[in-house]
Design an enzyme around this catalytic site. Structure first.
Site, mmCIF file in Angstrom:
data_model
loop_
_atom_site.group_PDB
_atom_site.id
_atom_site.type_symbol
_atom_site.label_atom_id
_atom_site.label_comp_id
_atom_site.label_asym_id
_atom_site.label_seq_id
_atom_site.Cartn_x
_atom_site.Cartn_y
_atom_site.Cartn_z
ATOM 1 C CB SER A 1 -63.339 -2.543 -38.949
ATOM 2 O OG SER A 1 -62.375 -3.491 -38.759
ATOM 3 C CG ASP A 2 -67.095 -3.542 -33.366
ATOM 4 O OD1 ASP A 2 -66.508 -4.393 -32.875
ATOM 5 O OD2 ASP A 2 -68.232 -3.058 -33.048
ATOM 6 C CE1 TYR A 3 -63.391 -10.808 -32.027
ATOM 7 C CE2 TYR A 3 -64.333 -11.663 -33.782
ATOM 8 C CZ TYR A 3 -63.523 -11.207 -32.845
ATOM 9 O OH TYR A 3 -62.950 -12.588 -31.987
ATOM 10 N N GLY B 1 -65.703 -6.000 -39.458
ATOM 11 C CA GLY B 1 -66.565 -5.266 -39.967
ATOM 12 C C GLY B 1 -66.422 -5.443 -41.571
#
Length: 702
Positions: free
Chosen positions: A245-247, A249
């Site tokens: 995932s992104d930060y 997310g």
């Protein structure tokens, strides 16, 4: 790997799905029953070894951590930003950056980089355009594959390699209004034809990991998108690495409005196929209860863990978990500095050169040089966004423009006057700047953006020169001295005020550690500029989006007909188009020919050839570009699509032959059922040195 998986408890498996971002959080997690899979944004070989020792020697199974970092265009040695590298139209530039960055980072304990970013975009207001390769999926695909190869090599367990991460998956470049973290609404055919090709190319290049994006795709957030992640990436493309995932997310699925709480968010992410959660902790907090409730399956957890372990084994972390602290890279080497300088010179684009103002030769141009502008004596702003976090970056600022010019022209009298700050509203320095210009033979006007004005969370509603720099340009022009404008920026700018008064314009982007020396190399003709624009420059912000690979309309722009697709107050087309760039040399492309006028749509191919000649007395580079257009198709096609490019170096009067091969894969497209189709009919082929090249040939797909 499977044997290890069978030994793992459910808690240990779930722990592998967690990525943490501080040393303290990692230590706490490593002391419990759910040791995490990795840690990111912690730098320093000693710190990383200490964390790794806790994982390997103090946990039940001793599974090593993966250490991630945003190594975007350098670890200790800062190369030009990726958008600048795309201007080189040379995959070798991307490879060099990736290889040196990987060697420096791996020697310092980092094993995983969140790069390359391959978000194709038509939106210059978006700050993250600086991290990508511009507006074209073909150019982005070639550079993304090159950078993956540079980071990973043939074996990323080696001590000079990193696991790469293709981001942001997918369509983040279509974000509304250029605002970060925003909505994207896209058709199936646009998703597959425009946004997905670079990711497909990265998977084919063997990329180890993929990062999901913050945006929605047709109403479904990327972190919860079963279609894009599980069906397309993992099933159709056959991606066998892991998806991170992104930060936060996963947590943000609640704010998106598709999850009511953390448990819902975790269920959506795991079902979609996001294997590792960054920062937020919904997987470790809720996976067990979700499993018990039947909302996720044991097979999904096992698959995610297997993917993460596969990358760790491929990195060689089980055999060599630690890094030799004595080899940590804390300074820029001479070899890395030289490579960064070459990369910067190959990445700059000459946009204007009236009267052959450049190169600066002879005492009438170089006796008295006035460097004016807020970027003339700048250091860190010349690195641009995502400056490397290596320990050397804080002690090795980029070479300034003033210092580069002084070194290149030791007999010249070089003065510096800021005139104003980058974002300042103070005009009190204008008088001194105009005086300095009046007393010089030539003005080097160093203007542009700060490093903070592009990159993540750096959208701009207006993309002219910040602050009062446009007024400074006008004030300096009033002195009547020839002006060479050197632009430092992380996005296309609206440049009409500069174009109106500058005799020459050099787009330097954010060139990195050797910025000033690289600029001087081009200004004084040590290096002949050969870069081309990877993105269109609009005339005004109201034109956005403006890009070369647009669809035709039922009423294409016609200056003689009001009722066509255009603005009343602007000429049609961009100020500078995709693929544009000047040189100190002149070139001629001739003998454009096709090997056949027919292509079998199942297994045919056509060879496209042409001769390129340097018609000047100066050695230089030219980028020959191949475009196609399908004028009649079941789905309207872009007026041009880049399908090949070659950067060639030619001595004075030297000629060479360039060739390209077109196949059905080049002329086909995806329809709105995500089917790749190659339709019979005529194809137009354009060959030249910019996207507006007029030379055309045709063939028929049968």
């Amino acid at each position: 790997m499977n044997a290890l998986l069978r030994k793992m408890t459910l808690a240990e498996k779930i722990g592998q799905l967690q990525l943490l971002n501080t040393e303290d959080l990692a230590k706490t997690a490593l002391a419990g029953s759910m040791p995490p899979g990795g840690v990111f944004s912690v730098v320093g070989a000693a710190k990383l070894n200490a964390l790794q020792k806790l994982a390997v020697e103090n946990t039940r199974l001793g599974i090593p951590l993966i250490f991630g970092l945003d190594v975007i265009h350098g670890y200790t040695t800062n190369f030009p930003i990726p958008l600048a590298q795309a201007s080189s139209f040379d995959p070798g530039v991307a490879v060099t950056d990736a290889e040196i960055s990987a060697a420096e980072a791996r020697a310092s304990g980092i094993t995983w980089t969140y790069s390359p970013m391959m978000d194709v975009t038509h939106e210059p207001r978006w700050g993250r355009i600086a991290e990508g390769n511009g507006e074209d999926p073909y150019l982005t695909s070639t550079l993304a594959a090159a950078k993956v190869g540079g980071y990973q090599g043939n074996d990323y367990s080696q001590a000079n390699r990193l696991a790469a991460c293709a981001k942001h998956y997918v369509a983040y470049g279509g974000t509304e209004g250029g605002r970060d973290y925003n909505t994207v609404d896209v058709s199936i055919q646009e998703l597959h034809n425009h946004y997905l090709p670079p990711f497909k190319a990265a998977v084919e290049a063997g990329v180890a990991t993929v990062m999901t994006s913050f945006n929605t795709v047709a109403g479904v957030p990327a972190h919860a998108n079963v279609y894009t992640v599980r069906e397309i990436l993992k099933n159709t493309y056959g991606f066998d690495g892991f998806v991170v995932s992104d930060y936060t997310g996963i947590q943000e699925l609640i704010m998106h409005g598709v999850a009511g709480n953390g448990a819902d968010a975790a269920a959506l992410g795991i079902n979609a196929g996001v294997d590792m959660e960054m920062v937020s902790t919904n997987y470790v907090d809720y996976a067990r209860q979700l499993l018990a409730a039947g909302r996720i399956t044991q097979a999904q957890i096992n698959d995610a863990v297997r993917r993460i372990l596969r990358v760790k084994f491929a990195l060689g972390l089980f055999e060599h978990p630690y890094v030799d602290e004595a080899h940590e890279v804390t300074a820029v080497s001479a070899a890395a500095r030289a490579a960064a300088r070459t990369a910067a010179t190959r990445s700059m684009v000459l946009l204007k050169n009236d009267g052959a103002l450049l190169p600066l030769t002879g005492t009438h141009k170089t006796g008295r040089i006035a460097v004016i502008g807020p970027l003339g004596n700048a250091t860190y702003d010349l690195n641009g966004t995502w400056t490397g976090l290596g320990t050397g970056s804080s002690t090795t600022p980029p070479v300034t423009v003033v210092d580069g010019i002084k070194a290149a022209a030791p007999s010249a009298t070089v003065t510096y006057t800021a005139g104003c700050g980058i974002d300042s509203t103070d005009t009190s320095g204008f008088a001194a700047a105009r005086t300095a210009a009046a007393q010089a033979d030539v003005v080097i006007l160093a203007v542009g953006e700060s490093a903070a004005e592009s990159g993540e969370a750096s959208a701009r509603s207006l993309i002219g020169l910040p602050g009062v720099q446009e007024q400074l340009v006008a004030a300096v022009a009033g002195a009547g001295t020839p002006i060479v404008a050197v632009l430092f920026n992380g996005r296309p700018l609206t440049l009409q005020p500069v174009v109106d008064v500058a005799g020459a314009i050099l787009e330097a982007w954010a060139p990195g550690v050797e910025a000033g020396n690289a600029v001087a190399d081009l200004l004084f003709g040590k290096v002949n500029p050969g870069g081309k624009l990877p993105v269109s420059f609009p005339r005004a912000v109201g034109q956005i989006p403006i890009y070369y690979n647009h669809l035709n309309t039922g009423r294409p722009a016609d200056p003689l007909n009001k009722y066509t697709s255009k603005y009343l107050d602007l000429p049609s087309g961009p100020l500078f188009e995709f693929g544009f760039g000047l040189s100190y040399s002149t070139f001629e492309v001739s003998g454009f020919a096709l090997s056949s006028t027919r292509m079998n749509r199942r297994h045919g191919s056509i060879r496209v050839t042409a001769s390129v000649r340097n018609t000047s007395d100066v050695a230089g580079d030219e980028v020959v570009q191949l475009y196609i257009h399908d004028p009649v198709a079941s789905i309207a096609q872009p007026v041009r699509r880049l399908r090949g490019y070659r950067r060639v170096s030619l001595d004075p009067q030297q000629s060479t032959t360039v060739s390209f091969t077109l196949t059905p894969a080049d002329v086909g497209f995806y329809d709105n059922q995500a089917r790749f189709v190659v339709e019979p009919g005529q194809i137009e082929v354009y060959l030249g040195t910019t996207s507006s090249a007029p030379d055309k040939a045709t063939f028929t797909v049968v």
